[in-house]
Motif scaffolding. Structure first.
Motif, PDB file in Angstrom:
ATOM      1  N   SER A 149       0.909  -1.213   0.121  1.00 24.33           N
ATOM      2  CA  SER A 149       0.178   0.124  -0.041  1.00 24.33           C
ATOM      3  C   SER A 149       0.826   1.254  -0.085  1.00 24.33           C
ATOM      4  CB  SER A 149      -1.007  -0.040   1.069  1.00 24.33           C
ATOM      5  OG  SER A 149      -1.601   1.034   1.568  1.00 24.33           O
ATOM      6  N   TYR A 150       0.875   2.036  -0.947  1.00 27.42           N
ATOM      7  CA  TYR A 150       1.827   3.193  -1.394  1.00 27.42           C
ATOM      8  C   TYR A 150       1.287   3.806  -2.409  1.00 27.42           C
ATOM      9  CZ  TYR A 150       4.272  -0.140  -4.462  1.00 27.42           C
ATOM     10  OH  TYR A 150       4.451  -1.052  -5.511  1.00 27.42           O
ATOM     11  N   THR A 152      -7.501   6.321   0.332  1.00 25.97           N
ATOM     12  CA  THR A 152      -5.986   6.964   0.240  1.00 25.97           C
ATOM     13  C   THR A 152      -5.736   7.547  -1.057  1.00 25.97           C
ATOM     14  OG1 THR A 152      -5.476   4.904   1.577  1.00 25.97           O
ATOM     15  CG2 THR A 152      -3.531   6.261   0.440  1.00 25.97           C
ATOM     16  N   MET A 157      -2.685  -2.672  -2.927  1.00 25.47           N
ATOM     17  CA  MET A 157      -3.553  -2.677  -1.685  1.00 25.47           C
ATOM     18  C   MET A 157      -3.989  -1.296  -1.171  1.00 25.47           C
ATOM     19  SD  MET A 157      -4.600  -5.840  -0.706  1.00 25.47           S
ATOM     20  CE  MET A 157      -5.141  -5.876   0.778  1.00 25.47           C
ATOM     21  N   THR A 158      -3.558  -0.326  -1.901  1.00 22.30           N
ATOM     22  CA  THR A 158      -3.858   0.995  -1.728  1.00 22.30           C
ATOM     23  C   THR A 158      -5.290   1.182  -1.882  1.00 22.30           C
ATOM     24  OG1 THR A 158      -1.942   1.572  -2.658  1.00 22.30           O
ATOM     25  CG2 THR A 158      -3.426   3.391  -2.294  1.00 22.30           C
ATOM     26  N   THR A 159      -5.952   1.904  -0.647  1.00 25.16           N
ATOM     27  CA  THR A 159      -7.538   1.812  -0.697  1.00 25.16           C
ATOM     28  C   THR A 159      -7.905   3.330  -1.393  1.00 25.16           C
ATOM     29  OG1 THR A 159      -7.479   3.225   1.381  1.00 25.16           O
ATOM     30  CG2 THR A 159      -7.427   0.921   1.609  1.00 25.16           C
ATOM     31  N   GLY A 211       0.541   1.010  -4.994  1.00 29.24           N
ATOM     32  CA  GLY A 211       0.501  -0.394  -4.642  1.00 29.24           C
ATOM     33  C   GLY A 211      -0.967  -0.880  -4.731  1.00 29.24           C
ATOM     34  N   THR A 241      -9.798  -1.976  -2.741  1.00 31.63           N
ATOM     35  CA  THR A 241      -8.403  -1.401  -3.121  1.00 31.63           C
ATOM     36  C   THR A 241      -8.444  -1.310  -4.480  1.00 31.63           C
ATOM     37  OG1 THR A 241      -7.861  -3.894  -3.359  1.00 31.63           O
ATOM     38  CG2 THR A 241      -7.441  -2.828  -1.225  1.00 31.63           C
ATOM     39  N   GLU A 254       1.118  -3.706  -8.435  1.00 33.48           N
ATOM     40  CA  GLU A 254       1.357  -2.218  -8.516  1.00 33.48           C
ATOM     41  C   GLU A 254       0.748  -1.988  -9.851  1.00 33.48           C
ATOM     42  OE1 GLU A 254       5.305  -0.630  -7.562  1.00 33.48           O
ATOM     43  OE2 GLU A 254       5.078   0.048  -9.715  1.00 33.48           O
TER      44      GLU A 254
END
Ligand code: FAD
Lengths: 122, 288
Positions: free
Chosen positions: B62-63, B81, B76-78, B74, B112, B170
């Protein structure tokens, strides 16, 4: 704007909350709510992913007023207020839609596609 | 049915471990990300995986990073975010704008970007947006990492180029040329807020305001998010005034195998695709 009469108001804040909820429920019925079945009888609106409900974010700010007419049939003079808001809100929206489209009648709910078809057939 | 069938839960500590678990359990396993598509379909028993491999505990998926001419996000980035990322807002207005329209706040806090694109729901918002941005999708499997172009990733309804033992890690967006603007418009289903139809548009203008490149993708209307080649061709080389854009988008849905359901007939989806495309392109041009 909604004006209701529930007789004596024992808790005015609760009365306002009931009227707010009722208006929303009535607008929901007019605009989006409807149970739909397929031709072979399968329920197509079985969950809230398909059955739309009115959301606070889509509703206007309500202006409330009231008259107080005590009922003689109980000692407190109180009448019910649950769902009172629904009585006026559904026909108010229906009348506004009919007026805007200049037609006598449109079946509820007034989903966008239905209105689009009426507009484009004229 | 509102309760899923029984399953075993595995919390992977690394991408390699997750891939190993997918190899071990094969077709019986599914990756779990935000769970906002997978869990509902398990409750309806449309999916009955015997093993869930949760990516939630893997650190480093997550980034949002700006690096060498691109922004890397990333898997898993929500959505939440993404919605509040300054770097994404600066370069790709339609990405934060589009995710802000997904479902409700609870869905946006959990869902995500990797899960949305891996799912390839025809009515989802991100498949159209990542295609319009011509993103690169990084996919990791037993043999390492490969890059799939967004245009080649979405194969059909709930169908992607992913192999069963591969994981999206990604999504990379190339930083756009100067004078590029983007926008996302959707007609939302009033119940779920998924797209009845939507359009993601990215346009680049040259010095005198002529359109030098256009990327336009329609989502929701057919079995998958689909590039509108004819619309793009009708924009390039022109000044994007109202009349030009209206003419270019009038037949935006031509060639799509349109879906029809209680949320919109085929005819309505076709017409609204044209409307969404016109609005998205004009907005993108205004931002360029
Ligand atoms: C009430 C509600 C409203 C919604 N409204 C919208 C909307 O308006 N627009 C919209 O676009 N979506 C909407 N969604 C769906 C939401 O966006 C989901 O979050 C998204 O589709 C899936 O992402 P997820 O992270 O929740 O993935 P999950 O549900 O965990 O997974 C979805 C699928 O992708 C696979 N998967 C997940 N991550 C990966 C990965 N990294 N690599 C490989 N495979 C992976 C899983 O195995 C599964 O098959 C809504 C959902 C709900 C519940």
């Amino acid at each position: 704007m909604a004006v209701d009469d529930c007789g004596r108001q024992i808790n005015p804040l609760l009365v306002q909350g009931q009227v707010h909820g009722g208006i929303a429920q009535g607008i929901g019925q007019a605009m989006v709510e409807g149970v739909e079945y397929s031709e072979d009888g399968q329920l197509l609106t079985a969950t809230l992913m398909d059955y739309a409900m009115p959301l606070a974010s889509e509703l206007p700010v309500f202006e409330l007023d009231h008259t107080i007419t005590l009922t003689p049939v109980n000692p407190l003079g109180v009448k019910g207020v649950g769902e009172a808001g629904t009585i006026g809100s559904t026909p108010a929206v229906a009348a506004a839609v009919a007026d805007a489209l200049n037609v006598a009648h449109v079946d509820m709910p007034f989903k966008a596609e239905k209105l689009w078809k009426i507009i484009h057939q004229q | 049915m509102s309760v899923p069938a029984a399953f075993d839960y595995h919390s992977a500590k690394s991408v390699d471990e997750a891939i190993a678990l997918l190899q071990q359990y094969g077709d019986d396993a599914k990756v779990l990300a935000g769970g906002h598509s997978l869990i509902p379909s398990m409750k309806l028993r449309l999916a009955q995986p015997a093993h869930l491999v949760d990516l939630g505990k893997i650190s480093g998926l997550s980034y949002i990073r700006e690096e060498s001419g691109a922004v890397a996000v990333g898997a898993m980035t929500t959505y939440t975010t993404i919605e509040h990322s300054d770097v994404l807002r600066r370069y790709f207005a339609l990405l934060p704008e589009g995710v802000a329209m997904i479902g409700d706040q609870q869905v946006r806090n959990r869902g995500t970007i990797g899960g949305s694109i891996a799912h390839s729901d025809p009515a989802a918002d991100l498949p159209g947006i990542v295609q319009a941005l011509r993103a690169d999708i990084l996919v990791q499997g037993p043999n390492g990492v490969r890059t799939v172009k967004a245009d080649d990733f979405f194969m059909g309804m709930f169908e992607t180029a992913l192999q069963p033992d591969e994981i999206v890690t990604e999504i990379r967006f190339a930083i756009p040329a100067a004078r590029t603007g983007s926008a996302y418009m959707k007609l939302a289903n009033k119940a779920s807020h998924y797209a009845v139809t939507g359009c993601a548009a990215v346009v680049t203008l040259d010095g005198d305001g002529t359109c030098s490149s256009a990327s336009v993708v329609i989502t929701g209307a057919s079995e998958k998010a689909t590039r509108a080649n004819a619309v793009e061709a009708a924009l390039v080389g022109k000044k994007l005034d109202e009349a030009t854009v209206a003419a270019a988008t009038a037949h935006a849905a031509d060639g799509l195998a349109l879906l029809g359901d209680i949320h919109g007939s085929r005819e309505y989806r076709a017409q609204m695709s044209a409307v969404m495309a016109r609005r998205a392109i004009l907005k993108a041009a205004e931002r360029a």
